[in-house]
Design a protein around this motif. Structure first.
Motif, PDB file in Angstrom:
ATOM      1  N   SER A  49      44.395  40.337  46.012  1.00 24.02           N
ATOM      2  CA  SER A  49      45.406  39.290  46.192  1.00 24.02           C
ATOM      3  C   SER A  49      46.481  39.336  45.109  1.00 24.02           C
ATOM      4  O   SER A  49      47.533  38.705  45.242  1.00 24.02           O
ATOM      5  CB  SER A  49      44.738  37.917  46.204  1.00 24.02           C
ATOM      6  OG  SER A  49      44.137  37.633  44.945  1.00 24.02           O
ATOM      7  N   LEU A  50      46.226  40.079  44.035  1.00 29.79           N
ATOM      8  CA  LEU A  50      47.178  40.165  42.925  1.00 29.79           C
ATOM      9  C   LEU A  50      48.137  41.344  43.060  1.00 29.79           C
ATOM     10  O   LEU A  50      48.934  41.595  42.158  1.00 29.79           O
ATOM     11  CB  LEU A  50      46.423  40.266  41.592  1.00 29.79           C
ATOM     12  CG  LEU A  50      45.533  39.071  41.233  1.00 29.79           C
ATOM     13  CD1 LEU A  50      44.813  39.319  39.923  1.00 29.79           C
ATOM     14  CD2 LEU A  50      46.358  37.791  41.158  1.00 29.79           C
ATOM     15  N   ILE A  51      48.051  42.086  44.159  1.00 26.64           N
ATOM     16  CA  ILE A  51      48.962  43.204  44.370  1.00 26.64           C
ATOM     17  C   ILE A  51      50.394  42.686  44.523  1.00 26.64           C
ATOM     18  O   ILE A  51      50.655  41.800  45.333  1.00 26.64           O
ATOM     19  CB  ILE A  51      48.553  44.025  45.616  1.00 26.64           C
ATOM     20  CG1 ILE A  51      47.198  44.684  45.398  1.00 26.64           C
ATOM     21  CG2 ILE A  51      49.608  45.075  45.937  1.00 26.64           C
ATOM     22  CD1 ILE A  51      46.702  45.477  46.582  1.00 26.64           C
ATOM     23  N   LYS A  52      51.294  43.241  43.758  1.00 31.48           N
ATOM     24  CA  LYS A  52      52.691  42.804  43.760  1.00 31.48           C
ATOM     25  C   LYS A  52      53.599  43.962  44.170  1.00 31.48           C
ATOM     26  O   LYS A  52      53.573  45.022  43.563  1.00 31.48           O
ATOM     27  CB  LYS A  52      53.088  42.295  42.368  1.00 31.48           C
ATOM     28  CG  LYS A  52      54.534  41.863  42.261  1.00 31.48           C
ATOM     29  CD  LYS A  52      54.850  41.466  40.822  1.00 31.48           C
ATOM     30  CE  LYS A  52      56.329  41.109  40.670  1.00 31.48           C
ATOM     31  NZ  LYS A  52      56.661  40.772  39.258  1.00 31.48           N
ATOM     32  N   TRP A  53      54.373  43.787  45.210  1.00 31.96           N
ATOM     33  CA  TRP A  53      55.273  44.827  45.716  1.00 31.96           C
ATOM     34  C   TRP A  53      56.456  44.989  44.754  1.00 31.96           C
ATOM     35  O   TRP A  53      57.160  44.038  44.440  1.00 31.96           O
ATOM     36  CB  TRP A  53      55.763  44.461  47.106  1.00 31.96           C
ATOM     37  CG  TRP A  53      56.629  45.525  47.726  1.00 31.96           C
ATOM     38  CD1 TRP A  53      57.988  45.587  47.716  1.00 31.96           C
ATOM     39  CD2 TRP A  53      56.185  46.680  48.440  1.00 31.96           C
ATOM     40  NE1 TRP A  53      58.422  46.706  48.364  1.00 31.96           N
ATOM     41  CE2 TRP A  53      57.333  47.405  48.825  1.00 31.96           C
ATOM     42  CE3 TRP A  53      54.933  47.177  48.790  1.00 31.96           C
ATOM     43  CZ2 TRP A  53      57.267  48.593  49.542  1.00 31.96           C
ATOM     44  CZ3 TRP A  53      54.867  48.357  49.506  1.00 31.96           C
ATOM     45  CH2 TRP A  53      56.013  49.052  49.875  1.00 31.96           C
ATOM     46  N   VAL A  54      56.683  46.224  44.293  1.00 27.05           N
ATOM     47  CA  VAL A  54      57.798  46.496  43.369  1.00 27.05           C
ATOM     48  C   VAL A  54      58.734  47.585  43.905  1.00 27.05           C
ATOM     49  O   VAL A  54      59.654  48.002  43.203  1.00 27.05           O
ATOM     50  CB  VAL A  54      57.270  46.893  41.974  1.00 27.05           C
ATOM     51  CG1 VAL A  54      56.534  45.741  41.319  1.00 27.05           C
ATOM     52  CG2 VAL A  54      56.406  48.148  42.055  1.00 27.05           C
ATOM     53  N   GLY A  55      58.474  48.064  45.126  1.00 24.29           N
ATOM     54  CA  GLY A  55      59.343  49.087  45.707  1.00 24.29           C
ATOM     55  C   GLY A  55      59.214  50.422  44.984  1.00 24.29           C
ATOM     56  O   GLY A  55      58.110  50.869  44.667  1.00 24.29           O
ATOM     57  N   ILE A  56      60.348  51.035  44.685  1.00 19.42           N
ATOM     58  CA  ILE A  56      60.348  52.367  44.055  1.00 19.42           C
ATOM     59  C   ILE A  56      60.413  52.288  42.535  1.00 19.42           C
ATOM     60  O   ILE A  56      60.697  53.293  41.865  1.00 19.42           O
ATOM     61  CB  ILE A  56      61.520  53.212  44.584  1.00 19.42           C
ATOM     62  CG1 ILE A  56      62.855  52.547  44.233  1.00 19.42           C
ATOM     63  CG2 ILE A  56      61.394  53.443  46.082  1.00 19.42           C
ATOM     64  CD1 ILE A  56      64.060  53.430  44.537  1.00 19.42           C
ATOM     65  N   GLU A  57      60.135  51.128  41.968  1.00 15.24           N
ATOM     66  CA  GLU A  57      60.238  50.958  40.517  1.00 15.24           C
ATOM     67  C   GLU A  57      59.273  51.874  39.767  1.00 15.24           C
ATOM     68  O   GLU A  57      59.608  52.385  38.700  1.00 15.24           O
ATOM     69  CB  GLU A  57      59.975  49.498  40.133  1.00 15.24           C
ATOM     70  CG  GLU A  57      61.068  48.537  40.565  1.00 15.24           C
ATOM     71  CD  GLU A  57      62.410  48.912  39.972  1.00 15.24           C
ATOM     72  OE1 GLU A  57      62.473  49.236  38.768  1.00 15.24           O
ATOM     73  OE2 GLU A  57      63.408  48.888  40.727  1.00 15.24           O
ATOM     74  N   ASN A  58      58.070  52.075  40.314  1.00 15.56           N
ATOM     75  CA  ASN A  58      57.121  52.982  39.663  1.00 15.56           C
ATOM     76  C   ASN A  58      57.663  54.400  39.604  1.00 15.56           C
ATOM     77  O   ASN A  58      57.582  55.064  38.561  1.00 15.56           O
ATOM     78  CB  ASN A  58      55.782  52.971  40.410  1.00 15.56           C
ATOM     79  CG  ASN A  58      55.008  51.690  40.215  1.00 15.56           C
ATOM     80  OD1 ASN A  58      55.102  51.065  39.166  1.00 15.56           O
ATOM     81  ND2 ASN A  58      54.248  51.287  41.221  1.00 15.56           N
ATOM     82  N   TYR A  59      58.223  54.875  40.704  1.00 13.54           N
ATOM     83  CA  TYR A  59      58.782  56.224  40.745  1.00 13.54           C
ATOM     84  C   TYR A  59      59.987  56.343  39.825  1.00 13.54           C
ATOM     85  O   TYR A  59      60.180  57.370  39.154  1.00 13.54           O
ATOM     86  CB  TYR A  59      59.170  56.588  42.178  1.00 13.54           C
ATOM     87  CG  TYR A  59      57.985  56.797  43.091  1.00 13.54           C
ATOM     88  CD1 TYR A  59      57.333  58.019  43.152  1.00 13.54           C
ATOM     89  CD2 TYR A  59      57.499  55.758  43.889  1.00 13.54           C
ATOM     90  CE1 TYR A  59      56.243  58.219  43.983  1.00 13.54           C
ATOM     91  CE2 TYR A  59      56.412  55.947  44.718  1.00 13.54           C
ATOM     92  CZ  TYR A  59      55.784  57.179  44.762  1.00 13.54           C
ATOM     93  OH  TYR A  59      54.699  57.369  45.585  1.00 13.54           O
ATOM     94  N   LYS A  60      60.811  55.300  39.775  1.00  9.59           N
ATOM     95  CA  LYS A  60      61.980  55.314  38.890  1.00  9.59           C
ATOM     96  C   LYS A  60      61.552  55.362  37.424  1.00  9.59           C
ATOM     97  O   LYS A  60      62.142  56.092  36.619  1.00  9.59           O
ATOM     98  CB  LYS A  60      62.852  54.077  39.157  1.00  9.59           C
ATOM     99  CG  LYS A  60      63.629  54.135  40.464  1.00  9.59           C
ATOM    100  CD  LYS A  60      64.310  52.817  40.770  1.00  9.59           C
ATOM    101  CE  LYS A  60      65.371  52.487  39.753  1.00  9.59           C
ATOM    102  NZ  LYS A  60      66.086  51.234  40.102  1.00  9.59           N
ATOM    103  N   ALA A  61      60.525  54.616  37.085  1.00 15.11           N
ATOM    104  CA  ALA A  61      60.041  54.601  35.702  1.00 15.11           C
ATOM    105  C   ALA A  61      59.420  55.947  35.317  1.00 15.11           C
ATOM    106  O   ALA A  61      59.635  56.447  34.205  1.00 15.11           O
ATOM    107  CB  ALA A  61      59.014  53.482  35.521  1.00 15.11           C
ATOM    108  N   ILE A  62      58.684  56.541  36.257  1.00 15.24           N
ATOM    109  CA  ILE A  62      58.021  57.820  35.974  1.00 15.24           C
ATOM    110  C   ILE A  62      59.031  58.953  35.845  1.00 15.24           C
ATOM    111  O   ILE A  62      58.909  59.820  34.976  1.00 15.24           O
ATOM    112  CB  ILE A  62      56.996  58.135  37.081  1.00 15.24           C
ATOM    113  CG1 ILE A  62      55.853  57.121  37.049  1.00 15.24           C
ATOM    114  CG2 ILE A  62      56.435  59.551  36.930  1.00 15.24           C
ATOM    115  CD1 ILE A  62      54.952  57.178  38.254  1.00 15.24           C
ATOM    116  N   LEU A  63      60.042  58.971  36.714  1.00 14.00           N
ATOM    117  CA  LEU A  63      61.001  60.073  36.767  1.00 14.00           C
ATOM    118  C   LEU A  63      62.285  59.806  35.971  1.00 14.00           C
ATOM    119  O   LEU A  63      63.225  60.590  36.054  1.00 14.00           O
ATOM    120  CB  LEU A  63      61.369  60.368  38.227  1.00 14.00           C
ATOM    121  CG  LEU A  63      60.209  60.795  39.133  1.00 14.00           C
ATOM    122  CD1 LEU A  63      60.670  60.941  40.568  1.00 14.00           C
ATOM    123  CD2 LEU A  63      59.587  62.102  38.638  1.00 14.00           C
ATOM    124  N   SER A  64      62.316  58.721  35.213  1.00 17.30           N
ATOM    125  CA  SER A  64      63.509  58.421  34.425  1.00 17.30           C
ATOM    126  C   SER A  64      63.707  59.457  33.325  1.00 17.30           C
ATOM    127  O   SER A  64      62.776  60.186  32.950  1.00 17.30           O
ATOM    128  CB  SER A  64      63.399  57.025  33.807  1.00 17.30           C
ATOM    129  OG  SER A  64      62.305  56.959  32.914  1.00 17.30           O
TER     130      SER A  64
END
Length: 304
Positions: A49-64
């Motif tokens: 229930s604590l899953i929070k949708w952040v879109g492509i933010e994870n990919y942006k942070a990893i590939l920044s």
């Protein structure tokens, strides 16, 4: 055959396939789909229930541009994988070529295969003691010839290379079995004809052995690279100090993609970022495999 009988056969075939399809659906397809969705979320790994949708933010942070994953982890991963494969492949090819021309071939195959049946944890701990700067056998031998002790696992400049050597040594056995089997499959008539034409052993190896051994080499290289890109246990064992420690040191110099995913998920509780890293690594593995298949697209005895 009537249409009814044909339908019954098709239905029966699907009934027999159903357990296998169900198995892959539960343990393969559903986890992959869940992981892909999870890569677009922020989750600590406990309460759904604590899953929070952040879109492509994870990919942006990893590939920044300033990302540790891109600037350090990914480079370490490629260095570890390619270094391990290159060293083990060259050594395996030489060893396989030699033992197929020696008596007691089965004994030599078994001898080189023994590290493959040893657990990675055992191999890592043994080599960790061998590399020890105070009591290790390797530094002890170096001291005998007047060379100062080397901090194999504590020097950021050589730590990853030291582990690459261990990884390559541990993976020689399987490659030797495959390459030696490929060498035995090459008909002797080719070598006999080349010898009659005046070819020496090096010319035979370059113009006959290597081209006809291409399918075996392709298998060894692809499986070796895939394994190397996904490996992290050996690095964790050899670089983690104390209970609950985080491997990848010193100074992040041995941190690879799979280890970073493990740390992100199980140590830092960032499952979304960890799964995003896994899909990025999947794309890299897939592209490297396609390149290898293109390079080695032809070859083997059947081509001649």
């Amino acid at each position: 055959m009537s249409l009814t009988n044909r339908k019954n056969e098709i239905l029966m075939a699907y009934l027999f396939l159903f357990p296998t399809i169900l198995f892959y659906l539960i343990f393969w397809l559903i986890p992959i789909m869940f992981s892909f969705i999870l890569s677009f979320t922020e989750w600590s790994g406990f309460d759904l229930s604590l899953i929070k949708w952040v879109g492509i933010e994870n990919y942006k942070a990893i590939l920044s541009k300033g990302s540790t994953f891109v600037n350090t982890v990914l480079i370490n991963t490629l260095y570890f994988a390619f270094g391990t494969v290159i060293l083990s492949f060259i050594a395996s090819l030489i060893i396989a070529f030699m033992i197929t021309r020696l008596p007691f071939e089965g004994f030599w195959r078994t001898l080189y295969f023994l590290p493959m049946v040893t657990t990675v944890v055992a191999i890592g701990n043994i080599w960790k003691f061998l590399y020890d700067s105070n009591y290790g056998l390797i530094n002890g031998l170096l001291n005998k010839i007047g060379i100062q002790p080397i901090n194999f696992l504590n020097d950021p400049k050589i730590a990853l290379t030291s582990i690459v050597v261990v990884s390559a040594w541990a993976s020689i056995g399987g490659a030797v079995l495959i390459l030696s089997a490929g060498l035995k499959a090459i008909p002797e008539i080719y070598y006999e004809a080349a010898t009659i034409d005046g070819a020496n052993i090096f010319q035979n190896f370059w113009y006959i052995t290597l081209p006809l051994l291409r399918p075996s080499m392709l298998f060894v290289l692809i499986t070796g690279l895939i394994t190397g890109l996904q490996s992290f246990t050996l690095i964790m064992v050899m670089t983690t100090s104390g209970l609950g420690g985080v491997g990848g040191g010193p100074a992040n110099s041995t941190n690879v993609a799979a280890l970073e995913m493990y740390n992100q998920a199980f140590v830092f509780g960032s499952w979304g970022k960890a799964t995003a890293m896994s899909f990025i690594l999947f794309v890299i593995v897939f592209l490297i495999t396609l390149i290898q298949l293109y390079i080695f697209r032809k070859g083997g005895v059947e081509e001649y």
